[in-house]
Design a protein around this motif. Structure first.
Motif, PDB file in Angstrom:
ATOM      1  N   ALA A   1      94.406  78.577   6.997  1.00  0.00           N
ATOM      2  CA  ALA A   1      94.403  77.128   6.807  1.00  0.00           C
ATOM      3  C   ALA A   1      94.365  76.412   8.140  1.00  0.00           C
ATOM      4  N   ILE A   2      93.973  75.166   8.080  1.00  0.00           N
ATOM      5  CA  ILE A   2      94.128  74.222   9.188  1.00  0.00           C
ATOM      6  C   ILE A   2      95.116  73.163   8.727  1.00  0.00           C
ATOM      7  N   ILE A   3      96.140  72.917   9.522  1.00  0.00           N
ATOM      8  CA  ILE A   3      97.123  71.890   9.195  1.00  0.00           C
ATOM      9  C   ILE A   3      97.037  70.782  10.238  1.00  0.00           C
ATOM     10  N   LEU A   4      97.064  69.536   9.758  1.00  0.00           N
ATOM     11  CA  LEU A   4      96.944  68.411  10.688  1.00  0.00           C
ATOM     12  C   LEU A   4      97.661  67.179  10.164  1.00  0.00           C
ATOM     13  N   GLU A   5      97.984  66.296  11.095  1.00  0.00           N
ATOM     14  CA  GLU A   5      98.427  64.940  10.802  1.00  0.00           C
ATOM     15  C   GLU A   5      97.258  64.023  11.145  1.00  0.00           C
ATOM     16  N   THR A   6      96.949  63.081  10.281  1.00  0.00           N
ATOM     17  CA  THR A   6      95.851  62.160  10.605  1.00  0.00           C
ATOM     18  C   THR A   6      96.254  61.208  11.725  1.00  0.00           C
ATOM     19  N   VAL A   7      97.547  60.939  11.845  1.00  0.00           N
ATOM     20  CA  VAL A   7      98.121  60.223  12.978  1.00  0.00           C
ATOM     21  C   VAL A   7      99.322  61.042  13.429  1.00  0.00           C
ATOM     22  N   GLN A   8      99.351  61.420  14.689  1.00  0.00           N
ATOM     23  CA  GLN A   8     100.456  62.226  15.196  1.00  0.00           C
ATOM     24  C   GLN A   8     101.596  61.302  15.617  1.00  0.00           C
ATOM     25  N   GLY A   9     102.622  61.241  14.779  1.00  0.00           N
ATOM     26  CA  GLY A   9     103.724  60.325  15.043  1.00  0.00           C
ATOM     27  C   GLY A   9     104.573  60.747  16.218  1.00  0.00           C
ATOM     28  N   GLU A  10     105.215  61.909  16.122  1.00  0.00           N
ATOM     29  CA  GLU A  10     106.069  62.391  17.201  1.00  0.00           C
ATOM     30  C   GLU A  10     105.242  62.767  18.424  1.00  0.00           C
ATOM     31  N   GLY A  11     103.971  63.085  18.216  1.00  0.00           N
ATOM     32  CA  GLY A  11     103.105  63.502  19.318  1.00  0.00           C
ATOM     33  C   GLY A  11     102.594  62.372  20.173  1.00  0.00           C
ATOM     34  N   GLY A  12     102.896  61.122  19.811  1.00  0.00           N
ATOM     35  CA  GLY A  12     102.495  59.998  20.659  1.00  0.00           C
ATOM     36  C   GLY A  12     101.567  58.993  20.013  1.00  0.00           C
ATOM     37  N   LEU A  13     101.571  58.912  18.681  1.00  0.00           N
ATOM     38  CA  LEU A  13     100.741  57.962  17.926  1.00  0.00           C
ATOM     39  C   LEU A  13      99.257  58.168  18.198  1.00  0.00           C
ATOM     40  N   ASN A  14      98.859  59.434  18.236  1.00  0.00           N
ATOM     41  CA  ASN A  14      97.444  59.767  18.392  1.00  0.00           C
ATOM     42  C   ASN A  14      96.757  59.654  17.033  1.00  0.00           C
ATOM     43  N   VAL A  15      95.685  58.866  16.968  1.00  0.00           N
ATOM     44  CA  VAL A  15      94.986  58.607  15.713  1.00  0.00           C
ATOM     45  C   VAL A  15      93.679  59.400  15.701  1.00  0.00           C
ATOM     46  N   ALA A  16      93.517  60.261  14.710  1.00  0.00           N
ATOM     47  CA  ALA A  16      92.260  60.994  14.567  1.00  0.00           C
ATOM     48  C   ALA A  16      91.202  60.072  13.978  1.00  0.00           C
ATOM     49  N   SER A  17      89.995  60.162  14.497  1.00  0.00           N
ATOM     50  CA  SER A  17      88.916  59.332  13.987  1.00  0.00           C
ATOM     51  C   SER A  17      88.486  59.815  12.606  1.00  0.00           C
ATOM     52  N   THR A  18      87.917  58.901  11.831  1.00  0.00           N
ATOM     53  CA  THR A  18      87.402  59.258  10.508  1.00  0.00           C
ATOM     54  C   THR A  18      86.353  60.351  10.612  1.00  0.00           C
ATOM     55  N   GLU A  19      85.476  60.254  11.595  1.00  0.00           N
ATOM     56  CA  GLU A  19      84.414  61.249  11.752  1.00  0.00           C
ATOM     57  C   GLU A  19      84.995  62.622  12.062  1.00  0.00           C
ATOM     58  N   TRP A  20      85.990  62.681  12.927  1.00  0.00           N
ATOM     59  CA  TRP A  20      86.625  63.952  13.278  1.00  0.00           C
ATOM     60  C   TRP A  20      87.267  64.593  12.051  1.00  0.00           C
ATOM     61  N   LEU A  21      87.980  63.786  11.268  1.00  0.00           N
ATOM     62  CA  LEU A  21      88.633  64.306  10.065  1.00  0.00           C
ATOM     63  C   LEU A  21      87.603  64.836   9.072  1.00  0.00           C
ATOM     64  N   LYS A  22      86.501  64.109   8.914  1.00  0.00           N
ATOM     65  CA  LYS A  22      85.460  64.573   7.998  1.00  0.00           C
ATOM     66  C   LYS A  22      84.839  65.879   8.491  1.00  0.00           C
ATOM     67  N   GLN A  23      84.677  66.016   9.785  1.00  0.00           N
ATOM     68  CA  GLN A  23      84.118  67.246  10.337  1.00  0.00           C
ATOM     69  C   GLN A  23      85.072  68.429  10.142  1.00  0.00           C
ATOM     70  N   ILE A  24      86.361  68.168  10.284  1.00  0.00           N
ATOM     71  CA  ILE A  24      87.346  69.230  10.023  1.00  0.00           C
ATOM     72  C   ILE A  24      87.253  69.679   8.572  1.00  0.00           C
ATOM     73  N   GLN A  25      87.184  68.718   7.646  1.00  0.00           N
ATOM     74  CA  GLN A  25      87.091  69.086   6.234  1.00  0.00           C
ATOM     75  C   GLN A  25      85.810  69.872   5.957  1.00  0.00           C
ATOM     76  N   ALA A  26      84.702  69.452   6.549  1.00  0.00           N
ATOM     77  CA  ALA A  26      83.442  70.167   6.343  1.00  0.00           C
ATOM     78  C   ALA A  26      83.519  71.593   6.885  1.00  0.00           C
ATOM     79  N   LEU A  27      84.158  71.753   8.035  1.00  0.00           N
ATOM     80  CA  LEU A  27      84.334  73.089   8.608  1.00  0.00           C
ATOM     81  C   LEU A  27      85.147  73.976   7.671  1.00  0.00           C
ATOM     82  N   CYS A  28      86.218  73.413   7.106  1.00  0.00           N
ATOM     83  CA  CYS A  28      87.058  74.172   6.174  1.00  0.00           C
ATOM     84  C   CYS A  28      86.263  74.600   4.941  1.00  0.00           C
ATOM     85  N   LEU A  29      85.489  73.680   4.397  1.00  0.00           N
ATOM     86  CA  LEU A  29      84.704  73.991   3.197  1.00  0.00           C
ATOM     87  C   LEU A  29      83.668  75.076   3.493  1.00  0.00           C
TER      88      LEU A  29
END
Length: 433
Positions: free
Chosen positions: A208-236
């Motif tokens: 599996a790949i585990i992720l937060e779409t926004v990393q809260g404790e990690g410093g409020l890093n926001v993943a872009s919509t495109e990046w998240l979609k690419q991660i999902q496509a890679l998983c599929l």
């Protein structure tokens, strides 16, 4: 004892009797006594605006009256409080309402698992079922991720200080750079894809790949919509399960009930805790696509999976999501926070600060990390509770209850402005000395 400590109440009992592991109380030296929505009062009667919200466990505020009323009625009716995983009316009500109010309107189909009532337990169960389903052991996680403090979820957590506390090796995870880790010019999904393609990379196909779409404790890093979609496509494409850890970012924190809605994701597994309990009550869910619900009975057990007070509070809290108006209110509050933070940063370029986050979890990141802690301390002295995050504690983080009144939000932002200007002025004076 300083005047501030004395005014806040006597902390001797806590200092003497409680373990040294306590942490938040060291930042907020007060003995708190009462709370209502976005305000807390200490035993001396001093009022604080809560921009912390129980680290995201109090999205619906302190002592929410509608939820409290339902809890009181349930207790007075001798409702079942503890039931392991036995069937109860309270659990049935929650299951039906969560499905009808949250899952079905979003076109999501999940079996609902009740692990132990904490976020880290939800993550542990997600990782276990992913390994069971795929027969693989490795979980891919990301730089600056935070997934919990028990050993399995800690293995997927990036923070070196927290990892060191384990005292043992933390195996079976592989870290990859999060979106933006190397700057805007590097697509880290392509990097992961290359590793998986190359038989010489030493990178095993993960469960599996585990992720937060926004990393809260990690410093409020926001993943872009495109990046998240690419991660999902890679998983599929590679038969890898996608786990979204929505423990802190779920239940509306980013503006929608699930943080992944804007990106249009359909994760295989979703982890929820914190505010899913509605009233700050311990509760967690692991949402699993039906085809992956391959547990044997009792294979992930726990005494407190049947927290019926949590079911009652959680079911009542879902009312916020049933009319369609709540998300509009959140968008307005998020814009107010964004405008206030951007205004401060633009007015004080000498601060070398940047806005981070989204929704009702935003903050100010400083090139000089100590300023974030100084800002939080200055705000606390003025009556605002807020914390820091990031690998160097360089982000001063705002995370108020979603139900905060607009007037209280504006009051808190005004205090933040005064606190910001104070620390920047002091920093400039020190630089001249």
């Amino acid at each position: 004892m300083s005047a501030m400590k004395k005014d806040a109440g006597d902390l001797k009992v806590f200092n003497k009797m409680e373990s040294e592991v306590r942490s938040y109380c060291r930042s907020f030296e007060a003995v708190f006594d009462k709370a209502r929505n976005a305000k807390i009062w200490d035993i001396e009667g001093r009022e604080y605006i809560d921009f912390f919200a129980g680290a995201g466990a109090l999205n619906y505020g302190h002592n929410n009256p509608a939820i409290r009323s339902r809890l009181v009625d349930y207790l007075l009716e001798d409702g079942v409080t503890h039931s392991l995983d036995m069937a109860t009316k309270a659990k049935e009500t929650f299951l039906k309402r969560f499905t009808a109010s949250i899952l079905q309107p979003r076109g999501l189909d999940y079996k609902i698992m009740f692990p132990g009532p904490t976020g880290t337990n939800s993550v542990e169960s997600a990782m276990k079922i992913a390994r069971k389903v795929t027969g693989r052991r490795t979980i891919v996680c990301f730089t600056n991720a935070f997934h919990g403090m028990s050993l399995g979820s800690l293995a997927a957590t990036g923070n070196a200080f927290k990892r060191k506390g384990a005292g043992v090796d933390l195996p079976n995870t592989s870290f990859m750079p999060y979106d933006g880790y190397f700057g805007d010019g590097v697509n880290t999904v392509e990097m992961l894809d290359k590793y998986l393609d190359d038989p010489g990379s030493g990178f095993d196909l993960p469960a599996a790949i585990i992720l937060e779409t926004v990393q809260g404790e990690g410093g409020l890093n926001v993943a872009s919509t495109e990046w998240l979609k690419q991660i999902q496509a890679l998983c599929l494409a590679r038969d890898i399960l996608l786990i979204v850890d929505d423990v802190q970012m779920g239940c509306g924190r980013t503006g929608t009930f699930f943080s992944f809605e804007e990106a249009g994701l359909n994760p295989d597994i979703v982890c929820l805790s914190k505010s899913i309990g509605g009233y700050g009550l311990p509760m967690a869910l692991t949402l699993i696509k039906p085809e992956y619900d391959l547990w044997h009975p009792g294979e992930h057990n726990g005494t407190f999976r049947g927290n019926n007070l949590g079911f009652v509070a959680a079911a009542e809290a879902l009312a916020y999501w049933e009319s369609g108006t709540f998300e509009k209110e959140l968008a307005d509050k998020a814009k107010r926070i964004e405008d206030a933070l951007n205004g401060l940063i633009m007015a004080h370029p000498e601060a070398k600060a940047h806005k981070k986050g989204k929704g009702l979890i935003q903050g100010i990141s400083f090139d000089e990390p100590k300023l974030a802690g100084q800002l939080s301390a200055a705000a606390f002295k003025r009556g605002v509770i807020m914390e820091t995050s990031g690998p160097h504690d360089e982000v001063a983080k705002l995370m108020p209850p979603l139900t905060i009144e607009t007037s209280v939000l504006e009051q808190g932002l005004a205090i933040l402005k005064d606190s910001f200007e104070e620390i920047i002025q002091l920093e400039c004076v020190e630089a001249l000395v």
